[in-house]
Design a protein around this motif. Structure first.
Motif, PDB file in Angstrom:
ATOM      1  N   VAL A   1       6.287  -3.761  -8.414  1.00 14.91           N
ATOM      2  CA  VAL A   1       6.122  -3.014  -7.168  1.00 14.91           C
ATOM      3  C   VAL A   1       7.463  -2.498  -6.656  1.00 14.91           C
ATOM      4  O   VAL A   1       8.510  -3.095  -6.891  1.00 14.91           O
ATOM      5  N   ILE A   2       7.360  -1.370  -5.959  1.00 12.68           N
ATOM      6  CA  ILE A   2       8.515  -0.803  -5.257  1.00 12.68           C
ATOM      7  C   ILE A   2       8.432  -1.280  -3.822  1.00 12.68           C
ATOM      8  O   ILE A   2       7.357  -1.255  -3.214  1.00 12.68           O
ATOM      9  N   ILE A   3       9.551  -1.714  -3.301  1.00 10.14           N
ATOM     10  CA  ILE A   3       9.610  -2.183  -1.916  1.00 10.14           C
ATOM     11  C   ILE A   3      10.474  -1.219  -1.126  1.00 10.14           C
ATOM     12  O   ILE A   3      11.648  -1.008  -1.455  1.00 10.14           O
ATOM     13  N   GLU A   4       9.858  -0.618  -0.130  1.00 14.88           N
ATOM     14  CA  GLU A   4      10.558   0.344   0.725  1.00 14.88           C
ATOM     15  C   GLU A   4      10.770  -0.320   2.083  1.00 14.88           C
ATOM     16  O   GLU A   4       9.815  -0.637   2.782  1.00 14.88           O
ATOM     17  N   PRO A   5      12.021  -0.535   2.480  1.00 17.42           N
ATOM     18  CA  PRO A   5      12.277  -1.225   3.745  1.00 17.42           C
ATOM     19  C   PRO A   5      12.065  -0.310   4.956  1.00 17.42           C
ATOM     20  O   PRO A   5      12.087   0.917   4.833  1.00 17.42           O
ATOM     21  N   HIS A   6      11.849  -0.939   6.090  1.00 15.44           N
ATOM     22  CA  HIS A   6      11.829  -0.197   7.351  1.00 15.44           C
ATOM     23  C   HIS A   6      13.291  -0.026   7.774  1.00 15.44           C
ATOM     24  O   HIS A   6      14.004  -1.006   7.963  1.00 15.44           O
ATOM     25  N   LEU A   7      13.719   1.210   7.895  1.00 14.06           N
ATOM     26  CA  LEU A   7      15.101   1.531   8.211  1.00 14.06           C
ATOM     27  C   LEU A   7      15.205   1.883   9.691  1.00 14.06           C
ATOM     28  O   LEU A   7      14.421   2.680  10.192  1.00 14.06           O
TER      29      LEU A   7
ATOM     30  N   TYR B   1      22.819   2.469  10.390  1.00 15.98           N
ATOM     31  CA  TYR B   1      21.467   1.971  10.139  1.00 15.98           C
ATOM     32  C   TYR B   1      21.471   0.457   9.970  1.00 15.98           C
ATOM     33  O   TYR B   1      22.508  -0.167   9.767  1.00 15.98           O
ATOM     34  N   PHE B   2      20.271  -0.101  10.038  1.00 13.01           N
ATOM     35  CA  PHE B   2      20.033  -1.520   9.793  1.00 13.01           C
ATOM     36  C   PHE B   2      18.703  -1.631   9.069  1.00 13.01           C
ATOM     37  O   PHE B   2      17.758  -0.904   9.368  1.00 13.01           O
ATOM     38  N   PHE B   3      18.628  -2.533   8.086  1.00 14.52           N
ATOM     39  CA  PHE B   3      17.339  -2.896   7.504  1.00 14.52           C
ATOM     40  C   PHE B   3      17.415  -4.307   6.974  1.00 14.52           C
ATOM     41  O   PHE B   3      18.489  -4.811   6.650  1.00 14.52           O
ATOM     42  N   GLU B   4      16.266  -4.938   6.933  1.00 11.13           N
ATOM     43  CA  GLU B   4      16.134  -6.280   6.381  1.00 11.13           C
ATOM     44  C   GLU B   4      15.934  -6.118   4.880  1.00 11.13           C
ATOM     45  O   GLU B   4      14.918  -5.581   4.453  1.00 11.13           O
ATOM     46  N   SER B   5      16.893  -6.559   4.083  1.00 11.24           N
ATOM     47  CA  SER B   5      16.772  -6.370   2.637  1.00 11.24           C
ATOM     48  C   SER B   5      15.881  -7.424   1.993  1.00 11.24           C
ATOM     49  O   SER B   5      15.349  -7.193   0.905  1.00 11.24           O
ATOM     50  N   PHE B   6      15.695  -8.558   2.662  1.00 12.45           N
ATOM     51  CA  PHE B   6      14.792  -9.572   2.131  1.00 12.45           C
ATOM     52  C   PHE B   6      14.325 -10.476   3.251  1.00 12.45           C
ATOM     53  O   PHE B   6      15.108 -10.904   4.085  1.00 12.45           O
ATOM     54  N   ASN B   7      13.025 -10.755   3.262  1.00 11.54           N
ATOM     55  CA  ASN B   7      12.413 -11.682   4.207  1.00 11.54           C
ATOM     56  C   ASN B   7      11.388 -12.475   3.406  1.00 11.54           C
ATOM     57  O   ASN B   7      10.390 -11.914   2.942  1.00 11.54           O
ATOM     58  N   LEU B   8      11.645 -13.756   3.198  1.00  9.82           N
ATOM     59  CA  LEU B   8      10.804 -14.587   2.337  1.00  9.82           C
ATOM     60  C   LEU B   8       9.346 -14.588   2.784  1.00  9.82           C
ATOM     61  O   LEU B   8       8.440 -14.397   1.973  1.00  9.82           O
TER      62      LEU B   8
ATOM     63  N   VAL C   1      20.080  -1.075  -5.253  1.00 10.22           N
ATOM     64  CA  VAL C   1      21.380  -0.423  -5.354  1.00 10.22           C
ATOM     65  C   VAL C   1      22.051  -0.460  -3.986  1.00 10.22           C
ATOM     66  O   VAL C   1      21.438  -0.114  -2.982  1.00 10.22           O
ATOM     67  N   VAL C   2      23.314  -0.862  -3.958  1.00  9.69           N
ATOM     68  CA  VAL C   2      24.105  -0.866  -2.739  1.00  9.69           C
ATOM     69  C   VAL C   2      24.901   0.437  -2.636  1.00  9.69           C
ATOM     70  O   VAL C   2      25.039   1.015  -1.568  1.00  9.69           O
ATOM     71  N   LYS C   3      25.406   0.893  -3.788  1.00  6.50           N
ATOM     72  CA  LYS C   3      26.189   2.133  -3.829  1.00  6.50           C
ATOM     73  C   LYS C   3      25.801   2.892  -5.087  1.00  6.50           C
ATOM     74  O   LYS C   3      25.729   2.306  -6.169  1.00  6.50           O
TER      75      LYS C   3
ATOM     76  N   VAL D   1       7.714   1.097 -16.410  1.00  3.55           N
ATOM     77  CA  VAL D   1       7.843   1.736 -15.105  1.00  3.55           C
ATOM     78  C   VAL D   1       9.308   2.102 -14.969  1.00  3.55           C
ATOM     79  O   VAL D   1      10.187   1.289 -15.267  1.00  3.55           O
ATOM     80  N   ALA D   2       9.577   3.329 -14.536  1.00  2.00           N
ATOM     81  CA  ALA D   2      10.952   3.784 -14.303  1.00  2.00           C
ATOM     82  C   ALA D   2      11.023   4.318 -12.875  1.00  2.00           C
ATOM     83  O   ALA D   2      10.233   5.176 -12.491  1.00  2.00           O
ATOM     84  N   VAL D   3      11.962   3.797 -12.095  1.00  2.00           N
ATOM     85  CA  VAL D   3      12.087   4.146 -10.685  1.00  2.00           C
ATOM     86  C   VAL D   3      13.549   4.428 -10.370  1.00  2.00           C
ATOM     87  O   VAL D   3      14.434   3.664 -10.766  1.00  2.00           O
ATOM     88  N   GLU D   4      13.791   5.518  -9.642  1.00  2.00           N
ATOM     89  CA  GLU D   4      15.152   5.795  -9.203  1.00  2.00           C
ATOM     90  C   GLU D   4      15.427   5.000  -7.931  1.00  2.00           C
ATOM     91  O   GLU D   4      14.708   5.125  -6.937  1.00  2.00           O
ATOM     92  N   LEU D   5      16.443   4.162  -8.003  1.00  2.00           N
ATOM     93  CA  LEU D   5      16.896   3.378  -6.849  1.00  2.00           C
ATOM     94  C   LEU D   5      18.251   3.924  -6.446  1.00  2.00           C
ATOM     95  O   LEU D   5      19.139   4.089  -7.298  1.00  2.00           O
ATOM     96  N   THR D   6      18.412   4.210  -5.154  1.00  2.00           N
ATOM     97  CA  THR D   6      19.671   4.789  -4.692  1.00  2.00           C
ATOM     98  C   THR D   6      20.136   4.127  -3.402  1.00  2.00           C
ATOM     99  O   THR D   6      19.351   3.481  -2.692  1.00  2.00           O
ATOM    100  N   GLU D   7      21.399   4.364  -3.093  1.00  2.00           N
ATOM    101  CA  GLU D   7      21.933   3.875  -1.825  1.00  2.00           C
ATOM    102  C   GLU D   7      21.282   4.583  -0.648  1.00  2.00           C
ATOM    103  O   GLU D   7      21.282   4.059   0.460  1.00  2.00           O
ATOM    104  N   ASN D   8      20.704   5.748  -0.877  1.00  2.00           N
ATOM    105  CA  ASN D   8      20.065   6.502   0.207  1.00  2.00           C
ATOM    106  C   ASN D   8      18.601   6.150   0.420  1.00  2.00           C
ATOM    107  O   ASN D   8      18.125   6.162   1.545  1.00  2.00           O
ATOM    108  N   ASN D   9      17.865   5.845  -0.660  1.00  2.00           N
ATOM    109  CA  ASN D   9      16.444   5.511  -0.460  1.00  2.00           C
ATOM    110  C   ASN D   9      16.248   4.029  -0.142  1.00  2.00           C
ATOM    111  O   ASN D   9      15.186   3.646   0.328  1.00  2.00           O
ATOM    112  N   HIS D  10      17.244   3.187  -0.419  1.00  2.00           N
ATOM    113  CA  HIS D  10      17.222   1.757  -0.088  1.00  2.00           C
ATOM    114  C   HIS D  10      16.055   1.001  -0.703  1.00  2.00           C
ATOM    115  O   HIS D  10      15.776  -0.133  -0.308  1.00  2.00           O
ATOM    116  N   CYS D  11      15.350   1.617  -1.648  1.00  2.00           N
ATOM    117  CA  CYS D  11      14.196   0.956  -2.267  1.00  2.00           C
ATOM    118  C   CYS D  11      14.651  -0.150  -3.206  1.00  2.00           C
ATOM    119  O   CYS D  11      15.774  -0.148  -3.712  1.00  2.00           O
TER     120      CYS D  11
END
Length: 182
Positions: free
Chosen positions: A12-18, A25-32, A75-77, A98-108
Motif C-alpha cells: 500500500v501507498i501511504i499518503e500523509p495529511h500535510l 509544513y508538518f506531517f506525522e510520518s508514522f503513528n503506530l 524519501v526525505v530528499k 508495484v512501482a511507485v514514485e516517492l519524492t520529497e514533495n509528495n511525502h508518500c
C-alpha cells in the motif's frame, strides 16, 4: 493518513495529511495506532537511512525467514522509483511488481510486506531514503533477484548507460533461477 491500495494485495501507498502554512509544513510520518488500524499490526525494530546519487539502483533484496522483513519506506530528499516484487510462491501475483514514485514533495510512503523483494532507482541528483523494518538485518538470511530480470519487465526509468550498481547487485540471479522463495 490516506491508504491507497495497489495492484498487489498488502502493498500500500501511504499518503500523509500535510499541514502547511507560511512557516513550512508538518506531517506525522508514522503513528503506530493508525498504521495498525489501516494497514496491519506490526512492530518496527530498526530504522535505516541511505544516501545515493542519480542512476543508483539498489535491489532487489529480501531476507529469508526467520528474518524476513516488512518495510515502510520514504524519501526525505530527492526522488526514487520504489519497486516491490511478489516472491510468494503460490501467490496469484507471484512475479508481479508495484512501482511507485516517492519524492520529497509528495511525502508518500510505501509499505512492503514480508514475501517481497524490494529495490529502488534514484531519479534525482541525490536522494536520502529512509525505511523502517520489522525484523533485524541478518546477513546470513539475505536473498536477492537481479534488478534487470527481463521476465519482471521493470522500467527503472534510468538509461542503461547511467545505471550504477554495487558489485553485489551485479551478481544476482533472475527470479526463475532463485532456488529459495517464500
Amino acid at each position: 493518513m490516506e491508504i491507497i491500495k495497489t495492484a498487489i494485495e498488502g502493498v500500500v501507498i501511504i499518503e500523509p495529511h500535510l499541514f502547511k502554512d507560511e512557516r513550512g509544513y508538518f506531517f506525522e510520518s508514522f503513528n503506530l495506532r493508525e498504521f495498525e488500524e489501516k494497514v496491519c499490526k506490526t512492530t518496527f525494530v530498526q530504522d535505516n537511512e541511505s544516501k545515493s546519487s542519480y542512476g543508483v539502483i539498489r535491489g532487489l533484496h529480501f531476507q529469508k525467514p526467520p528474518f524476513a522483513q516488512s518495510k515502510l519506506v520514504r524519501v526525505v530528499k530527492g526522488a526514487v522509483l520504489d519497486v516491490a516484487v511478489d516472491i510468494r510462491k503460490g501467490s496469484p501475483t507471484f512475479g508481479k511488481h508495484v512501482a511507485v514514485e516517492l519524492t520529497e514533495n509528495n511525502h508518500c510512503q510505501l509499505f512492503i510486506p514480508r514475501g517481497f523483494a524490494h529495490g529502488f532507482s534514484v531519479l534525482s541528483e541525490e536522494v536520502i531514503f529512509q525505511y523502517k523494518c520489522d525484523n533485524k538485518y541478518a546477513p546470513e538470511s539475505e536473498g536477492a533477484i537481479a534488478w534487470g530480470d527481463p521476465d519482471l519487465r521493470i522500467d527503472w526509468r534510468i538509461p542503461m548507460d547511467k545505471v550504477l550498481l554495487s558489485e553485489k547487485d551485479k551478481q544476482h540471479s533472475n527470479l526463475k533461477e532463485v532456488n529459495w522463495l517464500f
